[in-house]
Design a protein around this motif. Structure first.
Motif, short mmCIF file in Angstrom:
data_model
loop_
_atom_site.label_atom_id
_atom_site.label_comp_id
_atom_site.label_asym_id
_atom_site.label_seq_id
_atom_site.Cartn_x
_atom_site.Cartn_y
_atom_site.Cartn_z
N MET A 1 0.84 -1.20 0.00
CA MET A 1 0.00 0.00 0.00
C MET A 1 0.87 1.24 0.00
SD MET A 1 -3.30 -0.34 2.43
CE MET A 1 -2.52 -0.97 3.91
N SER A 2 0.67 2.10 -0.98
CA SER A 2 1.37 3.38 -0.90
C SER A 2 0.57 4.45 -1.64
CB SER A 2 2.79 3.26 -1.45
OG SER A 2 2.74 2.96 -2.82
N LEU A 3 0.81 5.68 -1.21
CA LEU A 3 0.08 6.82 -1.77
C LEU A 3 0.95 7.54 -2.79
CD1 LEU A 3 -1.25 8.48 1.52
CD2 LEU A 3 -2.53 7.00 -0.03
N LYS A 4 0.31 8.10 -3.80
CA LYS A 4 1.03 8.96 -4.71
C LYS A 4 1.19 10.30 -3.97
CE LYS A 4 0.86 10.58 -9.48
NZ LYS A 4 0.93 12.03 -9.25
N PRO A 5 2.44 10.71 -3.69
CA PRO A 5 2.64 11.90 -2.86
C PRO A 5 2.04 13.16 -3.48
CG PRO A 5 4.69 10.69 -3.14
CD PRO A 5 3.70 10.10 -4.09
N LYS A 6 1.36 13.94 -2.65
CA LYS A 6 0.81 15.23 -3.10
C LYS A 6 1.74 16.34 -2.66
CE LYS A 6 -4.18 14.47 -3.22
NZ LYS A 6 -5.42 14.64 -2.47
N LYS A 7 2.31 17.03 -3.64
CA LYS A 7 3.22 18.12 -3.36
C LYS A 7 2.53 19.23 -2.56
CE LYS A 7 7.15 19.72 -5.97
NZ LYS A 7 7.69 20.05 -7.27
N SER A 8 1.27 19.50 -2.94
CA SER A 8 0.55 20.61 -2.31
C SER A 8 0.35 20.39 -0.82
CB SER A 8 -0.82 20.77 -2.98
OG SER A 8 -1.58 19.59 -2.79
N LEU A 9 0.44 19.13 -0.36
CA LEU A 9 0.27 18.87 1.07
C LEU A 9 1.62 18.66 1.76
CD1 LEU A 9 -2.85 16.50 1.12
CD2 LEU A 9 -2.73 18.93 1.70
N GLY A 10 2.69 18.97 1.06
CA GLY A 10 4.02 18.83 1.66
C GLY A 10 4.37 17.40 1.99
N GLN A 11 3.91 16.48 1.16
CA GLN A 11 4.14 15.06 1.47
C GLN A 11 5.53 14.59 1.05
OE1 GLN A 11 0.67 13.04 -0.15
NE2 GLN A 11 -0.52 13.51 1.69
N HIS A 12 6.36 14.35 2.04
CA HIS A 12 7.67 13.73 1.86
C HIS A 12 7.75 12.61 2.88
CE1 HIS A 12 9.12 16.89 -0.85
NE2 HIS A 12 8.47 17.73 -0.05
N PHE A 13 7.58 11.39 2.42
CA PHE A 13 7.47 10.26 3.34
C PHE A 13 8.84 9.75 3.76
CE2 PHE A 13 3.50 9.86 0.67
CZ PHE A 13 2.67 10.44 1.62
N LEU A 14 8.97 9.47 5.05
CA LEU A 14 10.24 8.96 5.58
C LEU A 14 10.43 7.51 5.19
CD1 LEU A 14 10.41 10.49 9.16
CD2 LEU A 14 12.27 10.50 7.49
#
Ligand code: SAH
Length: 257
Positions: A1-14
């Motif tokens: 399971m993984s999400l396509k990161p949304k830049k607008s929400l500041g998504q940078h996953f560790l």
């Protein structure tokens, strides 16, 4: 399971288990404490927190992540919402200690910091991953370029500790800048002045950081009918220690009560 990161929400996953372990250790919540996570995203840190602590509550604005977290972690309390609009009373555990933690979104780092700092001693501490540049501002002292509103407010409202650096390479997607983890422990002592008055003085002074206080604070002094005060207004704001802003606020606005 993984999400396509949304830049607008500041998504940078560790993506680095060692960093996640170090953050979890820094949280170090006790048996009778709640851990409040800001922006759990896919739950990389959440998984560690749930392993280590009994009571974890997470606040996430992205509905896709909320659904995913609910399926993945039955024991997690998840709130779907914007951290900046949340009321602390709705997320704090009454009668328990509360610790805040998060790899916080870059686009709202400062507002989140102010929301935590302004809340006062309702938390035992906050452990936060943010841009290194902001972390440096939090711990900066007088006479340095990084010293400013954030430094003064953080250091007057609590104690800040710079814990460790985090490379941009441990995130997906990689941010442009380096990061760091800091710890903020709110002061248990009450300020002798009104927070709103202190903020007015600090913000107005630093808004023109190369000008003398006499110049920047002209309007504020006038509004308070203070022609002259017993304070050296020929100084520039970055020459004052944080505590001196309390003295200055007292001279302009008087003490609380
Ligand atoms: N903790 C995760 C994700 C960090 S990225 C990890 O380390 O992998 C930042 C997270 O904050 C994202 O999940 C993003 O959706 C969330 N976020 C962004 N804006 C938010 C807001 N206003 N309120 C709550 N969460 C927010």
């Amino acid at each position: 399971m993984s999400l396509k990161p949304k830049k607008s929400l500041g998504q940078h996953f560790l993506r680095d288990q060692n960093i996640l372990r170090k953050i979890t250790m820094a949280v170090g919540a006790g048996k009778n404490e709640r851990v409040i996570e800001i922006g759990p995203g896919e739950g990389a840190l959440t998984e560690w927190l749930l392993q280590a602590f009994d009571d974890v509550l997470a606040i996430e604005v992205d509905g896709r992540a909320v659904d995913m977290l609910g399926e993945r972690f039955p024991d997690l309390k998840v709130r779907h919402g914007d951290i900046l609009k949340e009321n602390w009373d709705d997320v704090l555990a009454a009668g328990k200690g509360n610790v805040v933690v998060g790899n916080i979104p870059y686009y709202i780092t400062s507002p989140i910091l102010f929301k935590i700092m302004d809340a006062g001693p309702v938390f035992r501490k906050a452990v936060l991953l943010m841009q290194k540049e902001v972390a440096e501002r939090l711990v900066a002292g007088p006479g340095t370029k990084a010293y400013g509103i954030l430094s003064v407010q953080a250091q007057l409202l609590g104690e800040v500790e710079y814990l460790f650096d985090v490379s941009r390479h441990v995130f997906f997607p990689k941010p442009k800048v380096e990061s760091a983890v800091i710890e903020f422990r709110p002061s248990q002592k009450e300020l002798p002045v009104h927070l709103a008055d202190l903020k007015t003085v600090v913000r107005t002074s630093f808004n023109q950081r190369r000008k003398m206080l006499s110049n920047s604070l002209k309007q504020v002094l006038k509004q308070q009918n203070k022609e002259t005060i017993d304070f050296d207004l020929n100084l520039r704001p970055d020459q004052l220690m944080p505590e001196e802003f309390i003295t200055l606020t007292t001279k302009i606005f008087g003490n609380k009560s």
